[in-house]
Design an enzyme around this catalytic site. Structure first.
Site, short mmCIF file in Angstrom:
data_model
loop_
_atom_site.label_atom_id
_atom_site.label_comp_id
_atom_site.label_asym_id
_atom_site.label_seq_id
_atom_site.Cartn_x
_atom_site.Cartn_y
_atom_site.Cartn_z
N ASP A 162 0.81 -1.21 0.00
CA ASP A 162 0.00 0.00 0.00
C ASP A 162 0.85 1.27 0.00
O ASP A 162 0.62 2.18 -0.81
CB ASP A 162 -0.93 -0.01 1.22
N SER A 194 -4.98 2.41 -0.65
CA SER A 194 -4.77 1.71 -1.91
C SER A 194 -5.21 0.25 -1.79
O SER A 194 -5.79 -0.31 -2.73
CB SER A 194 -3.30 1.81 -2.34
N ASP A 195 -4.92 -0.37 -0.66
CA ASP A 195 -5.43 -1.73 -0.40
C ASP A 195 -6.95 -1.75 -0.38
O ASP A 195 -7.59 -2.62 -0.98
CB ASP A 195 -4.91 -2.23 0.95
N LEU A 196 -7.53 -0.81 0.34
CA LEU A 196 -8.98 -0.81 0.53
C LEU A 196 -9.70 -0.51 -0.78
O LEU A 196 -10.71 -1.15 -1.10
CB LEU A 196 -9.37 0.21 1.60
N GLY A 199 -9.64 -3.62 -2.81
CA GLY A 199 -10.62 -4.59 -2.32
C GLY A 199 -12.03 -4.26 -2.77
O GLY A 199 -12.81 -5.15 -3.13
#
Length: 438
Positions: A162, A194-196, A199
């Site tokens: 991230d 960025s991860d979220l 997802g």
């Protein structure tokens, strides 16, 4: 300063019994850390059956990403980081680096509707768990891969995290205090956005592929990348450059397009003013006694205010400074001017609006350990999200799933466990203090 405890809503029997919109969907989760587990948790919240396959002995990396840890009396309690993204899942500890373990996962994939994984590009081929192998065995399978840079392009083989993506994507170049002021420099967002974002895009893509499967009867591969997702979320800043040709820069809490839309210092705290249209700006000026500014043609439109940003913000700052924050926000609400406080996490979790929306849900793990989670934000009129199973401990469901889903005999499961192919968690004693609030 003390704050009231967050209001919690217990996971009710009704929410357990009522099927969610994705009831009947089977998801095989070969992921860890955050981007992909976030996607599979959303699917689980909406009613899907999610089987999370983890490495025996350690499991998802985030189980150790603490403190804080959920104190449950065990020798290796799970970290809060793991608990944020793994409810409504069953944990199977299977070593698929070993042929017998990989064979078990392939059998589970044959019965799945969706598979989600976040291994490096090509990382699952040596186990026979790659998209080509599994989709050939189960043509209806929607196989979603989440990586840092995707399965194509010159960066495909790189690992992505991230923080790295926030920097590479340009996000950090527009986040932080502007040059020339104290504390200037690029800054990451306080959450792994960025991860979220990835997802969320993965979840949307999976649901779209399932809808298409309803028509075609065929599954497909979905290739989601952190860099791609974060680039898509540059939204107005990206378009500002593509249309205007000017590279966006760091503005602190200023908005690149809208004025006034930033924080201001009141007498005792900071508050946010967010005027999204010209009428709201005029109402703010009148409320603050700035009647001449309210009628000044230079400031009548957002375009004019953007050109005179400095003059507008200085006048507002002087007028706001004497106010107590609570009094100012109350006056703004009465005048129809959008604004709000800059809450700390404990303050927002105790906010009456959060309680009214039921965003905090009380659950308990299989051993009775109580846990409060931040729930799914969407409200369904007929098929709401549910909170059926608290984040499981490692291998909690291995034995039950292998027996019930794959039909393995107790003796065979015991043999696999003795050989280290699988791990079956020992039952924990139920806690005596685990009553949920009424």
């Amino acid at each position: 300063m003390r704050h009231p405890a967050p209001a919690q809503c217990p996971a009710t029997e009704e929410s357990h019994a009522r099927p969610g919109p994705l009831a009947g969907l089977k998801v095989l989760d070969l992921s860890r850390v955050l981007a992909a587990p976030w996607a599979t948790q959303i699917l689980g919240d909406l009613g899907a059956e999610v089987l999370k396959v983890e490495q025996p002995g350690g499991g998802d990396d985030t189980r150790r990403w603490g403190p804080p840890f959920l104190e449950d009396g065990s020798e290796r309690p799970d970290a809060a980081y793991y608990l944020c993204a793994n409810r409504n899942k069953q944990s199977l500890a299977i070593d698929f680096a070993r042929p017998e373990g990989a064979a078990l996962v392939r059998r589970l994939a044959e019965q799945a509707d969706v598979l989600v994984e976040n291994f490096r590009t090509g990382g699952l081929e040596k186990y026979g768990l790659d998209k080509a192998t599994l989709c050939a065995a189960n043509p209806r399978l929607v196989y979603c891969s989440i990586t840092g840079f995707g399965h194509t392009g010159p960066y495909a083989a790189r690992g992505g995290y991230d923080f790295l993506i926030q920097g590479m994507s340009g996000l950090m170049s527009i986040t932080g205090r502007p040059d020339g002021v104290e504390g200037a420099g690029p800054m990451k967002v306080g959450l792994p956005v960025s991860d979220l974002f990835t997802g969320l895009y993965a979840t949307i893509s999976i649901l779209a592929a399932l809808r298409e499967r309803d028509r075609s009867g065929q599954g497909q591969h979905i290739d989601c990348a952190l860099l791609d997702s974060q680039l898509a979320l540059l939204v107005n800043q990206g378009m500002n450059y593509l249309v205007g040709g000017v590279v966006p820069r760091r503005l602190g809490n200023d908005h690149p397009n809208v004025v006034p839309y930033r924080d201001f210092a009141a007498a005792d705290d900071y508050i946010i003013v967010a005027c999204g249209n010209d009428g709201q700006f005029r109402a703010l000026c009148r409320m603050l006694g700035l009647h001449e500014m309210a009628e000044d043609p230079r400031f009548a439109t957002n375009s004019g205010r953007a050109q005179e940003r400095r003059a507008v913000e200085l006048a507002l700052a002087r007028a706001i400074a004497p106010w107590k924050a609570a009094d100012l926000l109350a006056a703004m609400a009465e005048a129809g001017v959008p604004g709000g406080p800059i809450n700390t996490i404990d303050q927002v979790l105790a906010d009456p609006q959060v309680a009214a929306r039921g965003l905090l849900q009380s659950m308990r793990r299989a051993d009775g350990t109580p846990l409060t989670v931040i729930g799914y934000p969407g409200r369904f009129s007929r098929t709401p999200a549910s909170y059926r199973q608290a984040p499981p401990w490692l291998g909690q469901d291995t034995e039950a799933v292998l027996a019930e889903t794959l039909g393995l005999a107790t003796e065979e499961i015991a043999r696999l466990a003795a050989a280290g192919v699988v791990q079956c968690a020992a039952p924990r004693a139920a806690r005596q203090d685990a009553e949920l609030p009424a």
